[in-house]
Design a protein around this motif. Structure first.
Motif, PDB file in Angstrom:
ATOM      1  N   MET A   1       0.844  -1.191   0.000  1.00 12.72           N
ATOM      2  CA  MET A   1       0.000   0.000   0.000  1.00 12.72           C
ATOM      3  C   MET A   1       0.881   1.243   0.000  1.00 12.72           C
ATOM      4  SD  MET A   1      -2.954   1.219   2.717  1.00 12.72           S
ATOM      5  CE  MET A   1      -1.819   1.260   4.109  1.00 12.72           C
ATOM      6  N   THR A   2       0.586   2.168  -0.893  1.00 13.40           N
ATOM      7  CA  THR A   2       1.307   3.428  -0.963  1.00 13.40           C
ATOM      8  C   THR A   2       0.729   4.401   0.055  1.00 13.40           C
ATOM      9  OG1 THR A   2       1.712   3.104  -3.327  1.00 13.40           O
ATOM     10  CG2 THR A   2       1.990   5.335  -2.447  1.00 13.40           C
ATOM     11  N   VAL A   3       1.602   4.972   0.877  1.00 23.18           N
ATOM     12  CA  VAL A   3       1.173   5.887   1.932  1.00 23.18           C
ATOM     13  C   VAL A   3       1.954   7.190   1.805  1.00 23.18           C
ATOM     14  CG1 VAL A   3       1.018   6.266   4.414  1.00 23.18           C
ATOM     15  CG2 VAL A   3       0.592   3.994   3.486  1.00 23.18           C
ATOM     16  N   ARG A   4       1.276   8.307   2.008  1.00 20.60           N
ATOM     17  CA  ARG A   4       1.923   9.616   1.957  1.00 20.60           C
ATOM     18  C   ARG A   4       1.627  10.349   3.271  1.00 20.60           C
ATOM     19  NH1 ARG A   4       0.197  14.667   0.047  1.00 20.60           N
ATOM     20  NH2 ARG A   4      -1.720  13.732  -0.757  1.00 20.60           N
ATOM     21  N   PHE A   5       2.668  10.996   3.821  1.00 20.27           N
ATOM     22  CA  PHE A   5       2.526  11.722   5.077  1.00 20.27           C
ATOM     23  C   PHE A   5       2.554  13.220   4.812  1.00 20.27           C
ATOM     24  CE2 PHE A   5       4.805   7.752   6.204  1.00 20.27           C
ATOM     25  CZ  PHE A   5       3.805   7.176   7.001  1.00 20.27           C
ATOM     26  N   GLN A   6       1.730  13.952   5.535  1.00 23.01           N
ATOM     27  CA  GLN A   6       1.670  15.406   5.368  1.00 23.01           C
ATOM     28  C   GLN A   6       1.525  16.065   6.741  1.00 23.01           C
ATOM     29  OE1 GLN A   6      -1.615  16.677   2.931  1.00 23.01           O
ATOM     30  NE2 GLN A   6      -1.225  18.855   3.243  1.00 23.01           N
ATOM     31  N   PHE A   7       2.623  16.667   7.222  1.00 22.61           N
ATOM     32  CA  PHE A   7       2.560  17.380   8.497  1.00 22.61           C
ATOM     33  C   PHE A   7       1.908  18.739   8.275  1.00 22.61           C
ATOM     34  CE2 PHE A   7       5.985  14.365   9.396  1.00 22.61           C
ATOM     35  CZ  PHE A   7       5.608  13.913  10.664  1.00 22.61           C
ATOM     36  N   GLN A   8       1.151  19.182   9.269  1.00 18.21           N
ATOM     37  CA  GLN A   8       0.430  20.450   9.159  1.00 18.21           C
ATOM     38  C   GLN A   8       0.190  21.002  10.561  1.00 18.21           C
ATOM     39  OE1 GLN A   8      -4.178  19.077   9.124  1.00 18.21           O
ATOM     40  NE2 GLN A   8      -3.198  19.198   7.126  1.00 18.21           N
ATOM     41  N   ALA A   9      -0.464  22.162  10.615  1.00 19.85           N
ATOM     42  CA  ALA A   9      -0.803  22.742  11.908  1.00 19.85           C
ATOM     43  C   ALA A   9      -1.839  21.869  12.615  1.00 19.85           C
ATOM     44  CB  ALA A   9      -1.347  24.155  11.718  1.00 19.85           C
ATOM     45  N   ALA A  10      -1.856  21.933  13.934  1.00 21.95           N
ATOM     46  CA  ALA A  10      -2.835  21.165  14.701  1.00 21.95           C
ATOM     47  C   ALA A  10      -4.237  21.692  14.420  1.00 21.95           C
ATOM     48  CB  ALA A  10      -2.522  21.259  16.189  1.00 21.95           C
ATOM     49  N   ARG A  11      -5.201  20.823  14.569  1.00 28.23           N
ATOM     50  CA  ARG A  11      -6.589  21.221  14.382  1.00 28.23           C
ATOM     51  C   ARG A  11      -7.411  20.770  15.589  1.00 28.23           C
ATOM     52  NH1 ARG A  11      -8.613  17.499   9.455  1.00 28.23           N
ATOM     53  NH2 ARG A  11      -6.859  18.568   8.477  1.00 28.23           N
ATOM     54  N   GLN A  12      -8.554  21.374  15.752  1.00 31.75           N
ATOM     55  CA  GLN A  12      -9.443  20.968  16.838  1.00 31.75           C
ATOM     56  C   GLN A  12     -10.245  19.755  16.392  1.00 31.75           C
ATOM     57  OE1 GLN A  12     -12.006  24.072  18.243  1.00 31.75           O
ATOM     58  NE2 GLN A  12     -12.771  22.901  19.975  1.00 31.75           N
ATOM     59  N   THR A  13     -10.228  18.708  17.204  1.00 30.10           N
ATOM     60  CA  THR A  13     -10.927  17.477  16.852  1.00 30.10           C
ATOM     61  C   THR A  13     -11.782  17.025  18.028  1.00 30.10           C
ATOM     62  OG1 THR A  13      -9.068  16.113  17.603  1.00 30.10           O
ATOM     63  CG2 THR A  13      -9.095  16.754  15.278  1.00 30.10           C
ATOM     64  N   GLU A  14     -12.595  16.030  17.788  1.00 31.60           N
ATOM     65  CA  GLU A  14     -13.418  15.422  18.831  1.00 31.60           C
ATOM     66  C   GLU A  14     -12.496  14.854  19.916  1.00 31.60           C
ATOM     67  OE1 GLU A  14     -16.138  13.855  21.257  1.00 31.60           O
ATOM     68  OE2 GLU A  14     -16.643  15.127  19.537  1.00 31.60           O
ATOM     69  N   THR A  15     -12.696  15.302  21.157  1.00 31.78           N
ATOM     70  CA  THR A  15     -11.746  14.964  22.225  1.00 31.78           C
ATOM     71  C   THR A  15     -11.719  13.465  22.533  1.00 31.78           C
ATOM     72  OG1 THR A  15     -13.463  15.472  23.862  1.00 31.78           O
ATOM     73  CG2 THR A  15     -11.917  17.228  23.299  1.00 31.78           C
ATOM     74  N   LYS A  16     -12.821  12.764  22.370  1.00 31.75           N
ATOM     75  CA  LYS A  16     -12.876  11.347  22.716  1.00 31.75           C
ATOM     76  C   LYS A  16     -12.703  10.439  21.499  1.00 31.75           C
ATOM     77  CE  LYS A  16     -15.780  11.988  26.808  1.00 31.75           C
ATOM     78  NZ  LYS A  16     -17.029  11.591  27.493  1.00 31.75           N
ATOM     79  N   ALA A  17     -12.270  11.010  20.383  1.00 28.99           N
ATOM     80  CA  ALA A  17     -12.113  10.211  19.170  1.00 28.99           C
ATOM     81  C   ALA A  17     -10.896   9.304  19.276  1.00 28.99           C
ATOM     82  CB  ALA A  17     -11.980  11.120  17.948  1.00 28.99           C
ATOM     83  N   THR A  18     -11.054   8.056  18.863  1.00 23.15           N
ATOM     84  CA  THR A  18      -9.909   7.153  18.778  1.00 23.15           C
ATOM     85  C   THR A  18      -9.223   7.293  17.426  1.00 23.15           C
ATOM     86  OG1 THR A  18     -11.328   5.359  17.981  1.00 23.15           O
ATOM     87  CG2 THR A  18     -10.962   5.499  20.345  1.00 23.15           C
ATOM     88  N   VAL A  19      -9.990   7.615  16.391  1.00 21.73           N
ATOM     89  CA  VAL A  19      -9.440   7.880  15.059  1.00 21.73           C
ATOM     90  C   VAL A  19     -10.221   9.043  14.459  1.00 21.73           C
ATOM     91  CG1 VAL A  19      -8.915   6.961  12.776  1.00 21.73           C
ATOM     92  CG2 VAL A  19      -8.939   5.423  14.739  1.00 21.73           C
ATOM     93  N   VAL A  20      -9.495   9.998  13.859  1.00 23.04           N
ATOM     94  CA  VAL A  20     -10.131  11.097  13.133  1.00 23.04           C
ATOM     95  C   VAL A  20      -9.976  10.820  11.643  1.00 23.04           C
ATOM     96  CG1 VAL A  20     -10.099  13.571  12.656  1.00 23.04           C
ATOM     97  CG2 VAL A  20      -9.695  12.743  14.985  1.00 23.04           C
ATOM     98  N   VAL A  21     -11.082  10.772  10.932  1.00 18.85           N
ATOM     99  CA  VAL A  21     -11.093  10.435   9.511  1.00 18.85           C
ATOM    100  C   VAL A  21     -11.234  11.722   8.704  1.00 18.85           C
ATOM    101  CG1 VAL A  21     -12.206   9.065   7.705  1.00 18.85           C
ATOM    102  CG2 VAL A  21     -12.184   8.230  10.077  1.00 18.85           C
ATOM    103  N   GLN A  22     -10.173  12.090   8.013  1.00 17.45           N
ATOM    104  CA  GLN A  22     -10.210  13.260   7.140  1.00 17.45           C
ATOM    105  C   GLN A  22     -11.043  12.969   5.897  1.00 17.45           C
ATOM    106  OE1 GLN A  22      -8.918  16.318   7.253  1.00 17.45           O
ATOM    107  NE2 GLN A  22      -8.820  16.991   5.118  1.00 17.45           N
ATOM    108  N   GLU A  23     -10.853  11.797   5.341  1.00 20.93           N
ATOM    109  CA  GLU A  23     -11.584  11.413   4.118  1.00 20.93           C
ATOM    110  C   GLU A  23     -11.544   9.901   3.984  1.00 20.93           C
ATOM    111  OE1 GLU A  23     -10.380  11.761  -0.426  1.00 20.93           O
ATOM    112  OE2 GLU A  23     -10.997  13.706   0.372  1.00 20.93           O
ATOM    113  N   SER A  24     -12.652   9.331   3.551  1.00 16.84           N
ATOM    114  CA  SER A  24     -12.696   7.884   3.358  1.00 16.84           C
ATOM    115  C   SER A  24     -13.713   7.552   2.284  1.00 16.84           C
ATOM    116  CB  SER A  24     -13.060   7.176   4.666  1.00 16.84           C
ATOM    117  OG  SER A  24     -13.070   5.771   4.494  1.00 16.84           O
TER     118      SER A  24
END
Length: 391
Positions: A1-24
């Motif tokens: 599987m090809t994977v690409r990493f992209q570092f960026q500024a922090a964002r506000q997310t759901e505090t109790k999330a185990t995984v945050v899905v940007q796109e799926s």
């Protein structure tokens, strides 16, 4: 599987999330209000049990006989007998009421088993060939996707393709393979609905939380238009969560290209401990080392987000962190308010922040970094009081 990493500024997310899905991209279908057969028990009252016992013993029993025993008017007893007939426990003829084969088991259990048709909304997840049942409230809120434009299509697994929906659901009920389905559902009602060999694929974003029972629930927004999104909750989303979790776990190697890095995870956040080589490379990539950050991990079908933090692994790395911090502090100040005294204070505070000795970070180091960072207005402001004293 090809994977690409992209570092960026922090964002506000759901505090109790185990995984945050940007796109799926998820292949799914909503089967609303599928008719099911539900088995439930109806408790028998004391008078119900008396009438049943009398019907078994007397064969048949008459309302007048129950009136004589209990004093309950015959008209009321007739109503009780009619109810027991509707439960399938008695049959009536012109001579009275007789017990059916179901009377004795019901009498022993003090309850009658009834079958009733009830609608259940199901989600079919094509990627994992799963069926998940929604609660009544969730079923009412589930989006009707039939008239939306999908992002694409995904093949339905061979076992489910071109199959009767009834047959597939019945097979999964028998195997106890429909998560969230109430235990009193015994079978689907026969319908002519067929399952095709492809399923619509939708573009989603959202997050996953784990419940007290250890199961995962996905809270998703489904893109159905340029600016329109529908909300969907998927209970028992363990396999989807595992897919996203496996992608998030690859953050362990996201900083390897910079040099030796120690990556550790706590919850949904990653901590990267950088040596001098890695810190130098990260700074060259314009990573804000002293600030909370974020990381997007791009897979083939999914993009997940994790929080990241960078810490220095040795004194030489600490100097790079401190230098970057000082430059950021200076450049954030108004040009009109920056001067040599302010620069010296910022330099000392940055050195102290990262535990450097007094000469570990100097004003000259910071001024040089301001030049290379192209903060020319701040450099000029600092030179002005030296070149044009008294202005």
């Amino acid at each position: 599987m090809t994977v690409r990493f992209q570092f960026q500024a922090a964002r506000q997310t759901e505090t109790k999330a185990t995984v945050v899905v940007q796109e799926s991209l998820i292949g799914l279908d909503v089967w609303p209000d599928v008719p099911m057969v539900r088995k439930f028990e109806e408790d028998l009252t004391a008078i119900d049990r008396l009438v049943l016992e009398a019907a078994i013993a007397l064969d048949p029993v008459h309302a007048a006989e129950i009136e004589e025993i209990t004093g309950i008017p015959a008209e009321a007893v007739d109503g009780i007998i009619s109810r027991l007939v509707s439960l399938g426990l008695l049959q009536t003829d012109g001579y009275g009421a007789v017990a059916t084969d179901y009377a004795r088991p019901a009498l022993d259990q003090a309850a009658a088993v009834r079958l009733r048709q009830t609608p259940v909304t199901l989600l079919y997840l094509a990627d994992t060939d799963e069926i998940v049942a929604l609660s009544s409230a969730e079923g009412r809120r589930a989006p009707r996707l039939h008239h939306t434009k999908p992002a694409g299509f995904v093949d339905v697994p061979r076992g489910a393709g071109l199959t009767s929906q009834h047959d597939l659901i019945a097979e999964r009920i028998a195997a106890q393979a429909i998560r969230g389905l109430p235990q009193d559902i015994v079978s689907p009602v026969v319908t002519e609905t067929q399952i095709t060999d492809v399923c619509k694929q939708y573009r989603c974003s959202g997050h996953v939380r784990v419940g007290s029972d250890g199961t995962y629930r996905a809270y998703l927004k489904i893109e159905v238009g340029r600016s329109k999104r529908l909300n969907l909750q998927i209970p028992y989303a363990n396999q989807l969560a595992s897919r996203w979790e496996d992608l998030a776990q690859l953050a362990a190697s996201a900083a390897d290209a910079w040099g030796p890095v120690v990556a550790t995870r706590t919850g949904g956040s990653w901590l990267y401990e950088l040596g001098q080589e890695a810190a130098t490379s990260a700074a060259a990539d314009r990573i804000r080392l002293g600030h909370p950050g974020g990381l997007l991990i791009h897979g083939e079908r999914d993009v997940v987000y994790v929080d990241v933090e960078f810490v220095p692994g040795d004194e030489r790395a600490s100097r790079i962190f401190a230098l970057q911090h000082a430059v950021a502090e200076v450049s954030a100040r108004s040009v009109a308010n920056i001067n040599s005294a302010e620069l010296a204070a910022i330099t000392a505070a940055s050195a102290e922040r990262y535990g450097l000795p007094t000469d570990g970070l100097t004003v000259a180091h910071v001024r040089s970094a301001l030049w290379t960072g192209q903060h020319y207005q701040h450099v000029y402001a600092l030179r002005r009081e030296e070149d044009f004293p008294g202005e």
